[in-house]
Design a protein around this motif. Structure first.
Motif, PDB file in Angstrom:
ATOM      1  N   SER A 240     -64.611 -20.187  53.523  1.00 37.75           N
ATOM      2  CA  SER A 240     -66.082 -20.468  52.928  1.00 37.75           C
ATOM      3  C   SER A 240     -66.000 -20.097  51.250  1.00 37.75           C
ATOM      4  CB  SER A 240     -66.915 -19.135  52.988  1.00 37.75           C
ATOM      5  OG  SER A 240     -67.069 -19.292  54.714  1.00 37.75           O
ATOM      6  N   ARG A 241     -64.539 -19.490  51.132  1.00 40.52           N
ATOM      7  CA  ARG A 241     -64.467 -19.449  49.188  1.00 40.52           C
ATOM      8  C   ARG A 241     -63.981 -20.066  48.863  1.00 40.52           C
ATOM      9  NH1 ARG A 241     -61.582 -14.382  51.167  1.00 40.52           N
ATOM     10  NH2 ARG A 241     -60.018 -15.335  50.839  1.00 40.52           N
ATOM     11  N   ALA A 242     -62.982 -21.005  49.627  1.00 38.38           N
ATOM     12  CA  ALA A 242     -62.484 -22.361  49.200  1.00 38.38           C
ATOM     13  C   ALA A 242     -63.909 -23.433  48.731  1.00 38.38           C
ATOM     14  CB  ALA A 242     -61.675 -22.659  49.705  1.00 38.38           C
ATOM     15  N   TYR A 243     -64.798 -23.338  49.557  1.00 37.03           N
ATOM     16  CA  TYR A 243     -66.176 -24.238  49.709  1.00 37.03           C
ATOM     17  C   TYR A 243     -66.507 -24.004  48.728  1.00 37.03           C
ATOM     18  CZ  TYR A 243     -70.825 -26.732  51.392  1.00 37.03           C
ATOM     19  OH  TYR A 243     -71.498 -27.259  51.375  1.00 37.03           O
ATOM     20  N   VAL A 244     -67.314 -22.628  48.856  1.00 38.68           N
ATOM     21  CA  VAL A 244     -68.046 -22.664  47.172  1.00 38.68           C
ATOM     22  C   VAL A 244     -67.227 -22.361  45.708  1.00 38.68           C
ATOM     23  CG1 VAL A 244     -69.416 -20.555  46.160  1.00 38.68           C
ATOM     24  CG2 VAL A 244     -68.884 -20.887  48.983  1.00 38.68           C
ATOM     25  N   GLN A 245     -66.217 -22.404  45.925  1.00 42.25           N
ATOM     26  CA  GLN A 245     -65.230 -22.655  44.439  1.00 42.25           C
ATOM     27  C   GLN A 245     -65.468 -24.065  43.972  1.00 42.25           C
ATOM     28  OE1 GLN A 245     -61.535 -20.669  44.866  1.00 42.25           O
ATOM     29  NE2 GLN A 245     -62.111 -18.991  46.176  1.00 42.25           N
ATOM     30  N   GLU A 246     -65.567 -24.613  45.224  1.00 41.65           N
ATOM     31  CA  GLU A 246     -65.014 -25.945  45.061  1.00 41.65           C
ATOM     32  C   GLU A 246     -66.429 -27.019  44.431  1.00 41.65           C
ATOM     33  OE1 GLU A 246     -65.671 -31.193  46.880  1.00 41.65           O
ATOM     34  OE2 GLU A 246     -66.574 -28.547  47.720  1.00 41.65           O
ATOM     35  N   LEU A 247     -67.511 -26.030  45.034  1.00 44.78           N
ATOM     36  CA  LEU A 247     -68.995 -26.488  44.344  1.00 44.78           C
ATOM     37  C   LEU A 247     -68.844 -25.976  43.178  1.00 44.78           C
ATOM     38  CD1 LEU A 247     -71.553 -26.100  47.783  1.00 44.78           C
ATOM     39  CD2 LEU A 247     -70.034 -28.521  47.217  1.00 44.78           C
ATOM     40  N   MET A 248     -68.104 -24.924  42.875  1.00 46.91           N
ATOM     41  CA  MET A 248     -69.535 -24.343  41.675  1.00 46.91           C
ATOM     42  C   MET A 248     -67.929 -25.694  40.502  1.00 46.91           C
ATOM     43  SD  MET A 248     -69.273 -20.543  42.694  1.00 46.91           S
ATOM     44  CE  MET A 248     -69.714 -20.121  40.139  1.00 46.91           C
ATOM     45  N   GLY A 249     -66.839 -25.868  41.078  1.00 47.34           N
ATOM     46  CA  GLY A 249     -65.799 -26.346  40.366  1.00 47.34           C
ATOM     47  C   GLY A 249     -66.255 -28.185  39.789  1.00 47.34           C
ATOM     48  N   SER A 264     -60.219 -22.686  28.520  1.00 48.61           N
ATOM     49  CA  SER A 264     -59.339 -23.336  27.084  1.00 48.61           C
ATOM     50  C   SER A 264     -58.819 -24.871  28.064  1.00 48.61           C
ATOM     51  CB  SER A 264     -57.994 -22.788  26.457  1.00 48.61           C
ATOM     52  OG  SER A 264     -57.570 -22.352  27.701  1.00 48.61           O
ATOM     53  N   GLY A 265     -59.134 -26.244  27.698  1.00 47.66           N
ATOM     54  CA  GLY A 265     -58.255 -27.144  28.002  1.00 47.66           C
ATOM     55  C   GLY A 265     -59.725 -27.855  28.890  1.00 47.66           C
ATOM     56  N   SER A 266     -59.238 -29.182  29.196  1.00 44.74           N
ATOM     57  CA  SER A 266     -60.122 -29.855  29.938  1.00 44.74           C
ATOM     58  C   SER A 266     -60.428 -29.989  30.942  1.00 44.74           C
ATOM     59  CB  SER A 266     -60.607 -31.259  28.889  1.00 44.74           C
ATOM     60  OG  SER A 266     -59.480 -32.088  29.105  1.00 44.74           O
ATOM     61  N   SER A 267     -59.359 -29.606  31.859  1.00 44.33           N
ATOM     62  CA  SER A 267     -59.366 -30.342  33.465  1.00 44.33           C
ATOM     63  C   SER A 267     -59.934 -29.423  34.286  1.00 44.33           C
ATOM     64  CB  SER A 267     -57.901 -29.469  33.937  1.00 44.33           C
ATOM     65  OG  SER A 267     -57.659 -27.752  33.855  1.00 44.33           O
ATOM     66  N   ALA A 268     -59.911 -30.400  35.553  1.00 43.29           N
ATOM     67  CA  ALA A 268     -61.477 -29.744  36.408  1.00 43.29           C
ATOM     68  C   ALA A 268     -60.758 -28.139  36.590  1.00 43.29           C
ATOM     69  CB  ALA A 268     -61.565 -30.614  37.629  1.00 43.29           C
ATOM     70  N   SER A 269     -60.155 -28.054  36.828  1.00 47.01           N
ATOM     71  CA  SER A 269     -59.645 -26.298  37.293  1.00 47.01           C
ATOM     72  C   SER A 269     -60.003 -24.956  35.998  1.00 47.01           C
ATOM     73  CB  SER A 269     -58.543 -26.218  37.740  1.00 47.01           C
ATOM     74  OG  SER A 269     -56.712 -26.761  36.902  1.00 47.01           O
ATOM     75  N   ALA A 270     -60.574 -25.937  34.464  1.00 47.77           N
ATOM     76  CA  ALA A 270     -61.183 -24.895  33.367  1.00 47.77           C
ATOM     77  C   ALA A 270     -60.940 -24.540  34.022  1.00 47.77           C
ATOM     78  CB  ALA A 270     -60.738 -25.752  32.367  1.00 47.77           C
ATOM     79  N   PHE A 271     -62.851 -24.255  34.989  1.00 45.61           N
ATOM     80  CA  PHE A 271     -63.344 -23.650  34.730  1.00 45.61           C
ATOM     81  C   PHE A 271     -64.408 -23.951  36.681  1.00 45.61           C
ATOM     82  CE2 PHE A 271     -65.494 -27.039  32.891  1.00 45.61           C
ATOM     83  CZ  PHE A 271     -66.314 -27.459  33.411  1.00 45.61           C
ATOM     84  N   ALA A 272     -65.499 -22.979  36.403  1.00 43.58           N
ATOM     85  CA  ALA A 272     -66.461 -22.809  37.837  1.00 43.58           C
ATOM     86  C   ALA A 272     -67.564 -22.488  37.637  1.00 43.58           C
ATOM     87  CB  ALA A 272     -65.426 -22.874  38.698  1.00 43.58           C
ATOM     88  N   LEU A 273     -68.658 -22.646  37.669  1.00 45.47           N
ATOM     89  CA  LEU A 273     -69.555 -21.680  37.585  1.00 45.47           C
ATOM     90  C   LEU A 273     -70.939 -21.934  38.319  1.00 45.47           C
ATOM     91  CD1 LEU A 273     -71.703 -23.668  35.463  1.00 45.47           C
ATOM     92  CD2 LEU A 273     -69.881 -23.994  33.933  1.00 45.47           C
TER      93      LEU A 273
END
Length: 350
Positions: A240-249, A264-273
């Motif tokens: 469940s956590r991975a699913y929400v994180q994936e959508l927010m990312g 910092s940085g422009s990679s996809a993993s730099a933020f999830a919001l």
């Protein structure tokens, strides 16, 4: 990390021909304000003699020794009780870090509240305890509640629920949010899930007005811990956590604002919001909110910023982004200072 134990080798033995001393250990015991260095020589016959040298002596006082005459330095084999680190009031430091931001907001008639957490250390700080309209940041809460209910029923989300969830989080689609709000039992379902999540200041909106759910920055930080935590800290399963994180990312391009400004940085993993924005009909003012995880120089932080009374959406976004950057800098600056102190201590004790 350097050991908290401070060690220093004892002075090499010296010969004392006047007293026929075969071996003597000179132990530096401190200096006076005039620069005079005092030493005590311990002879084989148990006697001792005090000798002094001028301030130009080539023997520097050790950093770990007491400066009071008569106190021995630590030698090999001795131990020193570690000194407890002073208590740090992170809330007070966050308030100071936000001083310029909050002053600017007040001048515009806006109000802002912030919560931030260093993921590795677990240290956190909160500024402000007022309740704010969630606007669309409640959509993360709705999805978390839906997933918790599905877990309790031991079932996966349906294809339709997954379609709604993706549109609700990634594009902030309101129709999808309304469908899932109904699916969880509206405010009652949200509130019941939030008891499990540890949210104590959040109350679901009346009827279908999910955007008028009331929350605090501290509660939003607690929700982020549910989404980005682990099995020991979250009611949500790893899947469940991975699913929400994936959508927010993977939010839509036009949703890339808010707490992501602190990353910092422009990679996809730099933020999830997840962001939220709501113009109030009665006043024409804007609620602007943003919550999520950001990565700064490889370190992860959870950040929640909620605000109201903004004269325009753009000014609200600027306020939220400035607050997020200031909040993250609180821990980033502390860690830089700690690293510098550790390096200095390592050099001193080597």
């Amino acid at each position: 990390m350097p050991s908290p134990r401070a060690r220093r080798r004892a002075h090499p033995s010296v010969r004392r021909p006047l007293f026929h001393v075969a071996l003597a250990a000179l132990v530096l015991v401190g200096g006076t304000s005039t620069g005079t260095v005092y030493m005590r020589a311990q002879a084989h016959d148990g006697g001792s003699a005090a000798v002094s040298s001028s301030a130009s002596s080539s023997v520097p006082p050790p950093a770990s020794a007491s400066t009071a005459p008569g106190a021995d330095v630590v030698t090999e084999g001795d131990s020193v009780e570690p000194v407890a680190a002073p208590e740090v009031d992170h809330d007070e430091l966050l308030s100071a870090a936000l001083a310029d931001v909050t002053a600017g907001a007040a001048a515009d008639g806006a109000t802002v509240s912030v919560a931030v957490m260093d993921v590795v250390s677990g240290d956190s700080a909160v500024y402000g305890d007022a309740r704010f309209d969630t606007a669309s940041i409640v959509k993360t809460n709705i999805l978390a509640a839906l997933l918790l209910q599905a877990q309790e029923a031991d079932r996966p989300l349906t294809a339709e629920e997954r379609t709604y969830a993706s549109a609700m989080i990634r594009s902030s689609d309101n129709a999808s949010a309304t469908a899932l709000w109904k699916a969880i039992g509206q405010a009652d379902g949200l509130d019941a899930a939030n008891v499990r999540f540890g949210l104590t200041g959040t109350e679901g909106g009346d009827g279908l007005y999910w955007g008028l759910t009331q929350t605090t920055a501290a509660d939003q930080l607690a929700l982020l811990q549910q989404v980005f935590g682990d099995d020991d800290t979250s009611e949500l399963s790893a899947a469940s956590r991975a699913y929400v994180q994936e959508l927010m990312g993977r939010i839509a391009v036009d949703q890339d604002w808010g707490v992501s400004a602190a990353a910092s940085g422009s990679s996809a993993s730099a933020f999830a919001l997840k962001n939220g924005w709501l113009p109030r009909t009665a006043t024409g003012l804007w609620d602007i909110n943003s919550v999520g995880r950001v990565t700064v120089d490889g370190q992860e932080y959870l950040v929640a910023v909620v605000s109201n009374g903004n004269t325009t959406k753009a000014r609200g976004i600027s306020l939220v982004e400035a607050a997020a950057r200031a909040a993250v800098s609180l821990f980033a600056d502390t860690e830089d200072s700690a690293d510098a102190t550790a390096t200095t201590n390592a050099a001193t004790n080597s």
